[in-house]
Enzyme design. Structure first.
Site, PDB file in Angstrom:
ATOM      1  CB  CYS A 193     -12.302 -15.644  -4.845  1.00  0.00           C
ATOM      2  SG  CYS A 193     -12.385 -15.264  -3.094  1.00  0.00           S
ATOM      3  CB  CYS A 210     -11.688 -11.871  -4.723  1.00  0.00           C
ATOM      4  SG  CYS A 210     -12.459 -12.857  -3.446  1.00  0.00           S
TER       5      CYS A 210
END
Length: 359
Positions: A100, A196
């Site tokens: 991410c 995330c």
């Protein structure tokens, strides 16, 4: 006189809130961006996007800075979540937070900011950047309990010259103290520990929506069948909870731990005891090597960690084309394919790679 125009990723948490405040206080021209990277209408109580956006908006109002919202969910799905699922189905245990950062925060978000004529981006990560004759290095955050360089090791080193980590030099307690003193609404907000942008939720239940169960035997090291697993994707090396074999008779009544996942035979092997030899490895190799800056030596003594918050471990490091080969001085517990091994020289994060093989 302004120090430059900064786009801060305002997530609705205390770390990014204080980052925005400190930048403003230091004389930067600050705008905020809230990234919406996961759908929040999945009918579960675990996704906090709406609440986070409201908190981010409130903080922006408190600081009197403009805030905008952009949806990067398609990029997240194609560049992070798809890889996450593919790796799980291959029997590995990927770390989506690392991907991410690499693909979204320090690529999509970064490029958006640069194309919008900002001088810098800023985030609330506990890490620091050191400029040595225009060579920018990523270093650990001052708070060793919160240092996030492990999660940042795969970002493109070129972005560091236009990146700011305002709280990297602070202890977490100091960050909360600043937030309280300023009266920020996020000052007491709990830290997020979930995946995330996806949030904290029961992992097996969440995963079952995307990966079909593929049951197989759970065996001990002698091959005796102790129970049945739901599929290799639902287990990770070193795992103790959720095995469903707690009632098995054992020679010493010690708990069971996952020691191996065999994708060919679809067998999960478990062993007893936290310090069983089959849980430990001294050697590993990686794929997807990423170095933040070039390293002259192809083989050297260094330090590395195989999980977040682990103490740095002494090892011999070989850099071989696009992968690493590491030999640790001391055997490491539950080294897990799919996770990342990250290299350090003192406090400087050199980069790392995804663990592919262990022995």
């Amino acid at each position: 006189m302004s120090k430059g125009k900064v786009l801060v990723g305002l997530s609705g948490g205390v770390d990014s809130s204080v980052s925005a405040y400190l930048l403003q206080k230091e004389g930067y021209e600050v705008d905020a961006l809230f990234m919406r990277n996961w759908k929040d209408d999945d009918g579960t109580p675990y996704c906090s996007v709406k609440e986070d956006f409201m908190d981010a908006t409130f903080v922006a109002d408190q600081l009197n800075i403009p805030i905008k919202e952009l949806n990067f969910s398609l990029d997240y799905k194609e560049r992070v979540f798809k890889y996450f699922l593919d790796e799980l189905e291959a029997g590995n245990t990927p770390n989506p937070d690392i991907l991410c950062n690499k693909e979204i925060k320090f690529d999509v978000f970064y490029k958006y900011a640069m194309n919008s004529n900002y001088d810098f981006i800023a985030t609330g990560h506990y890490a620091q950047i050191v400029d040595t004759n225009n060579t920018y290095s990523l270093t650990k955050g001052s708070d060793e309990n919160k240092d996030q360089s492990y999660f940042l090791h795969a970002i493109n080193g070129e972005v560091l010259k236009n990146t700011l980590f305002p709280i990297g030099k602070l202890e977490k307690s100091k960050v909360r103290k600043i937030a309280r003193k300023k009266g920020l609404i996020t000052s007491e907000k709990k830290d997020s520990t979930g995946i995330c942008f996806i949030g904290e939720r029961p992992f097996p239940e969440f995963l079952s929506k995307y990966i079909k169960e593929s049951p197989g035997p759970i065996c001990n090291e002698n091959g005796d069948v102790l129970g049945q697993h739901k599929g290799l994707a639902f287990y990770t090396l070193g795992q103790r909870q959720g095995l469903g074999i707690g009632g098995q008779k054992a020679t010493d009544n010690q708990p069971w731990y996952v020691a191996n996942k065999d994708i060919t035979s679809n067998i999960v092997t478990v062993v007893q005891g936290n310090d069983h030899p089959l849980l430990f490895s001294k050697n590993l190799s990686t794929k997807n090597l990423h170095l933040i800056n070039p390293i002259a030596d192809s083989e050297f003594e260094g330090m590395a960690k195989v999980r977040y918050r682990q103490k740095d471990q002494k090892c011999n490091i070989k850099i071989l084309d696009k992968h690493l080969s590491l030999h640790f001085k001391e055997a490491q517990r539950a080294v897990t394919p799919g996770q990342s091994v990250v290299l350090y020289k003192n406090d400087i994060c050199l980069g790392g790679g995804e663990i592919s093989e262990i022995s």
